[in-house]
Design an enzyme around this catalytic site. Structure first.
Site, short mmCIF file in Angstrom:
data_model
loop_
_atom_site.label_atom_id
_atom_site.label_comp_id
_atom_site.label_asym_id
_atom_site.label_seq_id
_atom_site.Cartn_x
_atom_site.Cartn_y
_atom_site.Cartn_z
N GLU A 175 0.87 -1.20 0.00
CA GLU A 175 0.00 0.00 0.00
C GLU A 175 0.89 1.23 0.00
O GLU A 175 1.05 1.92 1.00
CB GLU A 175 -0.94 0.03 1.22
CG GLU A 175 -1.97 1.18 1.14
CD GLU A 175 -2.57 1.56 2.48
OE1 GLU A 175 -3.02 0.67 3.21
OE2 GLU A 175 -2.56 2.76 2.80
N HIS A 216 2.33 4.80 -2.08
CA HIS A 216 1.63 5.82 -2.86
C HIS A 216 2.55 6.72 -3.67
O HIS A 216 3.72 6.89 -3.33
CB HIS A 216 0.78 6.68 -1.93
CG HIS A 216 -0.20 5.88 -1.13
ND1 HIS A 216 -1.15 5.08 -1.71
CD2 HIS A 216 -0.36 5.73 0.20
CE1 HIS A 216 -1.86 4.49 -0.77
NE2 HIS A 216 -1.41 4.86 0.40
N HIS A 225 -9.25 1.71 -0.09
CA HIS A 225 -8.36 2.60 0.65
C HIS A 225 -9.16 3.73 1.29
O HIS A 225 -10.11 4.23 0.69
CB HIS A 225 -7.31 3.19 -0.31
CG HIS A 225 -6.28 3.99 0.38
ND1 HIS A 225 -6.47 5.32 0.70
CD2 HIS A 225 -5.04 3.66 0.83
CE1 HIS A 225 -5.38 5.76 1.32
NE2 HIS A 225 -4.51 4.79 1.41
N ASP A 245 2.49 2.11 3.78
CA ASP A 245 1.76 3.36 3.61
C ASP A 245 2.76 4.51 3.39
O ASP A 245 2.61 5.60 3.92
CB ASP A 245 0.81 3.67 4.78
CG ASP A 245 -0.30 4.65 4.40
OD1 ASP A 245 -0.31 5.11 3.24
OD2 ASP A 245 -1.14 4.94 5.26
CA CA Z 1 -2.47 4.84 2.44
#
Ligand code: CA
Length: 344
Positions: free
Chosen positions: A7, A9, A178, A307
């Site tokens: 996950e 980004h 998400h 994250d």
């Molecule tokens: Ca996230």
């Protein structure tokens, strides 16, 4: 141990420029029924993320790879960071999804052993989103899709969105559900405490409810092969699982009017959670919680995530390494489950 973080980004410069160019966003969003509501987003994208975070989102080269190397992360599975394309009108959202997916495919092509990606899709136009999901998977080699929770205030339990799930099941790819800040109908209690709507509480509360609505809708009876990935150790679903199951069973048995929705479903919630959800460790470093979710969900459904860049690679890796579990389970969490789920 090989480590795949699932996950993570990014932003493309084009996407960020587009966000900054929009005068009507993020201050005002339009809900599904056409009503306008004040977003909880800050007034401009300069304050949406600190500059350092924006720069780390934009960097998909040297600095990011160095940070991965220093912390033993072999691969990141990338998704377009929030607010994504879900809040725009359908045509703009679809067009931006296509552009960012092409950009993401280019990143993966440049570093195929270091990056994979999820498609951005715009469920505002469900048919177009399903078409773009198929293109992204079959032509661009992306591994599924990332959806930032509600679609202008609507959850995906609404059957108009199910062409996306039908396509995902057919392609054998997961959807990452998400978080973003709560839907308009849910936002009022947060207004006096703005920050509460974000990771403090609102992200998890909204996405957890969204996941429960998917279970209640029967979407997993219709598409039993569908896989939904939840971050943040399952957005509280594992915590509530036993209580939900115990309260659900008598609903299925008792003579009640009106007939409870639960009677129409094939399974109890805990079984859907185990059969249709995969859960990641994103942003969760707390040992009691990691161990609890491992014990109730099992190592076959738990996957490593950071994250990035909102959390640190170092903290995330150390947290899972510190879990008092055997190496077989750690291998599953760090890479084997991801390789299987995402066909890496
Ligand atoms: Ca996230």
């Amino acid at each position: 141990v090989k480590t795949i973080a699932i996950e993570e980004h990014y932003y493309s410069q084009e996407y960020l420029d587009y966000l900054r160019s929009r005068k009507d966003y993020p201050r005002v969003e339009v809900a599904g029924d056409g009503s306008e509501w004040m977003s909880l987003m800050p007034p401009d994208f300069k304050s949406f993320h600190p500059t350092g975070v924006q720069n780390r989102l934009l960097d998909v080269g040297e600095a990011r790879l160095k940070d991965m190397d220093e912390n033993g992360i072999d691969m990141q599975v990338l998704s377009l960071s929030t607010p994504g394309v879900e809040a725009f009108d359908a045509a703009e959202g679809t067009a931006m999804a296509i552009k960012t997916n092409d950009y993401l495919a280019g990143i993966v092509k440049k570093h195929p052993d270091r990056f994979a990606g999820y498609a951005a899709i715009a469920p505002q136009d469900p048919e177009a989103a399903a078409v773009e999901l198929e293109r992204a998977v079959t032509e661009l080699g992306l591994k599924g899709a990332n959806i930032n929770s509600h679609i202008r205030g609507e959850y995906l339990d609404n059957q108009k969105y199910w062409p996306i799930f039908e396509k995902a099941e057919k392609l054998g790819v997961p959807i990452y559900l998400h978080p973003r800040h709560p839907a308009p109908d849910m936002v009022r209690p947060y207004l006096p405490y703005r920050e509460l709507a974000f990771p403090l509480w609102g992200f998890g509360a909204d996405t957890g409810l969204h996941a429960m609505c998917l279970i209640c809708s029967g979407v997993f009876d219709k598409y039993p092969g569908l896989k939904i990935i939840l971050g943040h150790l399952g957005e509280a679903l594992p915590f509530w699982m036993n209580r939900m199951d115990e309260k659900w069973k008598p609903m299925k048995a008792a003579e009640l009017t009106p007939e409870p929705f639960a009677r129409k479903l094939n399974k109890i919630p805990g079984q859907y959670i185990k059969d249709n959800f995969m859960i990641t460790t994103s942003a969760m470093y707390w040992q009691p919680l990691l161990q609890f979710v491992h014990s109730v969900i099992g190592a076959d459904r738990l996957l490593f995530a950071v994250d990035y860049p909102y959390e640190t690679n170092q903290g995330a890796v150390q947290a899972v390494e510190a879990m008092p579990i055997d190496n077989t389970d750690k291998e599953k969490i760090f890479h084997l489950n991801a390789e299987k789920l995402l066909k890496l």
